[in-house]
Write an enzyme that holds these catalytic residues in place. Structure first.
Site, PDB file in Angstrom:
ATOM      1  N   VAL A  70     -18.969  28.964 -29.510  1.00 53.49           N
ATOM      2  CA  VAL A  70     -20.006  29.420 -28.573  1.00 53.49           C
ATOM      3  C   VAL A  70     -19.510  29.399 -27.125  1.00 53.49           C
ATOM      4  O   VAL A  70     -20.301  29.374 -26.191  1.00 53.49           O
ATOM      5  CB  VAL A  70     -21.293  28.566 -28.700  1.00 53.49           C
ATOM      6  CG1 VAL A  70     -21.924  28.737 -30.077  1.00 53.49           C
ATOM      7  CG2 VAL A  70     -21.004  27.085 -28.440  1.00 53.49           C
TER       8      VAL A  70
ATOM      9  N   HIS B 151       4.942  63.173 -31.201  1.00 52.94           N
ATOM     10  CA  HIS B 151       4.101  63.516 -32.350  1.00 52.94           C
ATOM     11  C   HIS B 151       4.855  63.191 -33.629  1.00 52.94           C
ATOM     12  O   HIS B 151       6.040  63.492 -33.717  1.00 52.94           O
ATOM     13  CB  HIS B 151       3.779  65.014 -32.334  1.00 52.94           C
ATOM     14  CG  HIS B 151       2.969  65.457 -33.514  1.00 52.94           C
ATOM     15  ND1 HIS B 151       1.625  65.196 -33.633  1.00 52.94           N
ATOM     16  CD2 HIS B 151       3.327  66.135 -34.644  1.00 52.94           C
ATOM     17  CE1 HIS B 151       1.177  65.702 -34.770  1.00 52.94           C
ATOM     18  NE2 HIS B 151       2.194  66.288 -35.401  1.00 52.94           N
TER      19      HIS B 151
HETATM   20  P1  NAD Z   1     -17.565  34.048 -26.420  1.00 52.96           P
HETATM   21  O1  NAD Z   1     -18.218  33.805 -25.118  1.00 52.96           O
HETATM   22  O2  NAD Z   1     -16.741  35.267 -26.624  1.00 52.96           O
HETATM   23  O3  NAD Z   1     -18.689  34.094 -27.567  1.00 52.96           O
HETATM   24  C1  NAD Z   1     -19.614  33.065 -27.769  1.00 52.96           C
HETATM   25  C2  NAD Z   1     -20.753  33.639 -28.560  1.00 52.96           C
HETATM   26  O4  NAD Z   1     -21.605  32.592 -28.970  1.00 52.96           O
HETATM   27  C3  NAD Z   1     -21.605  34.637 -27.795  1.00 52.96           C
HETATM   28  O5  NAD Z   1     -21.740  35.780 -28.575  1.00 52.96           O
HETATM   29  C4  NAD Z   1     -22.909  33.897 -27.599  1.00 52.96           C
HETATM   30  O6  NAD Z   1     -24.024  34.744 -27.523  1.00 52.96           O
HETATM   31  C5  NAD Z   1     -22.932  33.034 -28.842  1.00 52.96           C
HETATM   32  N1  NAD Z   1     -23.761  31.837 -28.761  1.00 52.96           N
HETATM   33  C6  NAD Z   1     -23.884  30.981 -27.721  1.00 52.96           C
HETATM   34  N2  NAD Z   1     -24.739  29.984 -28.049  1.00 52.96           N
HETATM   35  C7  NAD Z   1     -25.126  30.194 -29.329  1.00 52.96           C
HETATM   36  C8  NAD Z   1     -25.980  29.517 -30.239  1.00 52.96           C
HETATM   37  N3  NAD Z   1     -26.609  28.392 -29.888  1.00 52.96           N
HETATM   38  N4  NAD Z   1     -26.142  30.028 -31.482  1.00 52.96           N
HETATM   39  C9  NAD Z   1     -25.499  31.173 -31.837  1.00 52.96           C
HETATM   40  N5  NAD Z   1     -24.706  31.866 -31.016  1.00 52.96           N
HETATM   41  C10 NAD Z   1     -24.503  31.376 -29.783  1.00 52.96           C
HETATM   42  O7  NAD Z   1     -16.774  32.705 -26.739  1.00 52.96           O
HETATM   43  P2  NAD Z   1     -15.756  32.378 -27.920  1.00 52.96           P
HETATM   44  O8  NAD Z   1     -15.838  33.372 -29.008  1.00 52.96           O
HETATM   45  O9  NAD Z   1     -15.984  30.935 -28.215  1.00 52.96           O
HETATM   46  O10 NAD Z   1     -14.369  32.556 -27.209  1.00 52.96           O
HETATM   47  C11 NAD Z   1     -14.033  31.752 -26.073  1.00 52.96           C
HETATM   48  C12 NAD Z   1     -13.245  32.524 -25.080  1.00 52.96           C
HETATM   49  O11 NAD Z   1     -11.942  32.755 -25.559  1.00 52.96           O
HETATM   50  C13 NAD Z   1     -13.872  33.855 -24.746  1.00 52.96           C
HETATM   51  O12 NAD Z   1     -14.115  33.916 -23.371  1.00 52.96           O
HETATM   52  C14 NAD Z   1     -12.860  34.858 -25.151  1.00 52.96           C
HETATM   53  O13 NAD Z   1     -12.734  35.897 -24.194  1.00 52.96           O
HETATM   54  C15 NAD Z   1     -11.573  34.067 -25.283  1.00 52.96           C
HETATM   55  N6  NAD Z   1     -10.826  34.645 -26.393  1.00 52.96           N
HETATM   56  C16 NAD Z   1     -10.178  35.810 -26.192  1.00 52.96           C
HETATM   57  C17 NAD Z   1      -9.527  36.406 -27.253  1.00 52.96           C
HETATM   58  C18 NAD Z   1      -8.821  37.704 -27.042  1.00 52.96           C
HETATM   59  O14 NAD Z   1      -8.538  38.044 -25.910  1.00 52.96           O
HETATM   60  N7  NAD Z   1      -8.557  38.473 -28.101  1.00 52.96           N
HETATM   61  C19 NAD Z   1      -9.570  35.833 -28.511  1.00 52.96           C
HETATM   62  C20 NAD Z   1     -10.271  34.663 -28.683  1.00 52.96           C
HETATM   63  C21 NAD Z   1     -10.902  34.075 -27.617  1.00 52.96           C
END
Ligand code: NAD
Length: 468
Positions: free
Chosen positions: A267, A441
């Site tokens: 989260v 291509h």
């Molecule tokens: P995130 O912020 O992407 O997603 C968290 C999610 O949890 C959101 O959709 C939110 O609405 C939900 N949420 C929050 N509280 C909740 C609850 N009580 N019940 C259900 N859902 C809830 O965070 P993440 O997925 O933990 O990732 C962390 C960070 O790491 C992010 O900022 C992301 O950008 C980064 N990350 C980037 C990559 C990449 O660049 N490919 C990959 C993994 C992580």
């Protein structure tokens, strides 16, 4: 009393993740004497608990998918399966190999590596525990990153209620996994584990997966997760998670409990600024604990810089590295300030997603008269040869200047393709210049050229509406 050892450096970097180690190397390239203090493993969360192991698992998932889909291409593989302990061992070997490479890079740049936990003693010195070595420095870079955040009622216990830190260390492929949070981590973990055979449920509090991402970008990802049998519950509020021994029990408001072998809480993340004695240096944090920096990536204390996740969102390794590099150049007087170049974001879902700049809705909100063009991979010869027809490229331009101001790519290879658009944007290229640059291509990259042509009203392999 024994006096602690003390050494003087031009720069001390706290944290050896992609922000810290890149900064250390850049300081060294600029002829500075540098020490890097790391309390855990070199490479930080990205290399050891995030991007790298996640992508390795996603490679396994992609290989499985390709072979499964290969029947049409004449591939027979009656005994397809995953030997998960072997998969996990291979994943560890990938991490070990890259970590050794980073260590070698630092050593070959004469960076002093200090294993320990750094705490500020003053604005110009830190102490590395447990050795007690005191490091005095003209410049200090805080690059301590972030860690997974849990919530009341869903505290990590490293047993059944886990974070992304533990997901790569599971002894066996989980039979079932409840993922709380349908953000980037939730979607990537679901993609990898569902393909390997884990039964997945994603519980997201908002009304779409990957909240904040454009709906048309997220929609093909949702379709693909649905095909994998991932059970997605939107607008669902978890009231608590219990460790019940052999499984985790997830309770909802207004719905029956569910059980899964593990509950992964994904989260969001919080900054690692609470254990480095930041008050001894007088460095200011914001309300959420992030280090406040100015356009020089410098804190309120001259000579102390901060880069990467500790400075706030977006948490992206490539952003951290870019900041780390810039902080070193600024501290050495090689540049004046930092402005982030167009920053691509990628989600390693399947299909992958890559975005940079703005979409049309963002452009409109910013008062920009935008135009766009879209090309569906269904019209790409290369996509056909790969058997990957899903997704599209969308190019967004500014009508006034003709410049490329954004791109959204969903489909095979999106994570690599998006770099072409970021490069074009960073060079202020126009949509016309992208459209008239020759692409080999058959390649997926042609889709970028085709989308640019579509934006200019002269599509070749697609229709003007953007439908191939
Ligand atoms: P995130 O912020 O992407 O997603 C968290 C999610 O949890 C959101 O959709 C939110 O609405 C939900 N949420 C929050 N509280 C909740 C609850 N009580 N019940 C259900 N859902 C809830 O965070 P993440 O997925 O933990 O990732 C962390 C960070 O790491 C992010 O900022 C992301 O950008 C980064 N990350 C980037 C990559 C990449 O660049 N490919 C990959 C993994 C992580």
């Amino acid at each position: 009393m024994e006096r602690s050892r003390s050494r003087s450096y031009d720069a001390v970097i706290i944290g050896g993740g992609p922000g810290g180690y890149v900064s250390a190397i850049r300081f060294a390239q600029l002829g500075r004497r540098v020490a890097l203090v790391e309390k855990g493993l070199l490479g930080g969360a990205c290399l050891n608990r995030g991007c790298v192991p996640m992508k390795a698992l996603l490679s396994v998932a992609k290989t499985l998918k390709d072979v499964r889909k290969g029947a049409r291409m004449g591939i027979t593989a009656p005994q397809l399966g995953v030997d998960y302990p072997k998969t996990a061992a291979w994943n560890r070997s990938v991490m070990d190999r890259f970590r050794r490479a980073v260590e070698l890079l630092l050593k070959s740049n004469q960076v002093d590596l200090i294993a320990g936990s750094a705490r500020f003693r003053s604005a110009t010195s830190v102490e590395a525990a447990p050795g007690g070595e005191v490091l005095d420095a003209k410049a200090i870079v805080i690059a301590t990153g972030s860690r997974p955040m849990d919530l009341p009622g869903m505290r990590f216990d490293a047993s059944r209620i886990i974070s992304s830190d533990e997901i790569f260390g599971l002894p066996a492929l989980p039979k079932s996994l409840a993922i709380i949070g349908g953000g980037v981590i939730g979607v990537e973990v679901a993609t990898a584990f569902a393909e390997m055979g884990t039964s997945i449920m994603i519980i997201e509090i908002m009304d779409q997966l990957m909240p904040g991402w454009p709906k048309d970008v997220v929609s093909p990802v949702c379709d693909s997760l649905a095909k994998l049998g991932v059970d997605v519950r939107l607008k669902a509020r978890v009231s608590g998670i219990r460790n019940e021994g052999p499984h985790a029990a997830v309770s909802f408001e207004g719905a029956p409990d569910l059980q899964a072998e593990y509950a992964l809480v994904a989260v969001g993340r919080r900054p690692n600024t609470d254990e480095i004695g930041i008050e001894a240096a007088g460095v200011e944090l914001d309300r959420k604990g992030f280090v406040k920096v100015n356009r020089r990536l410098e804190t309120n204390v001259g000579g102390i810089f901060a880069v990467g996740d500790v400075t706030g969102v977006p948490y992206l390794a490539h952003r951290s590295s870019e900041q780390g590099l810039a902080a070193a150049e600024i501290a050495c007087g090689a540049r004046g300030s930092f402005e982030m170049p167009p920053l691509p974001s990628v989600v390693y879902s399947d299909p992958e997603v890559g975005v940079v700049g703005v979409d049309e809705a963002d452009a409109a909100r910013q008062g920009c008269d935008a135009f766009s063009g879209r090309f569906a991979f269904a019209g790409s010869a290369r996509a056909m040869t790969l058997g990957r027809l899903e997704g599209y490229v969308k190019i967004v331009g500014d009508r006034k200047t003709g410049r490329l101001i954004g791109a959204q790519i969903v489909g095979a290879g999106a994570s690599d393709l998006i770099s072409e658009c970021a490069l074009a944007m960073s060079r202020n290229m126009t949509v016309e210049e992208v459209a008239s640059s020759v692409h080999p291509h058959p390649t997926l990259s042609e889709a970028i050229m085709e989308a640019a042509k579509a934006a200019l009203g002269r599509p070749i392999h697609g229709s003007a509406s953007g439908k191939a």
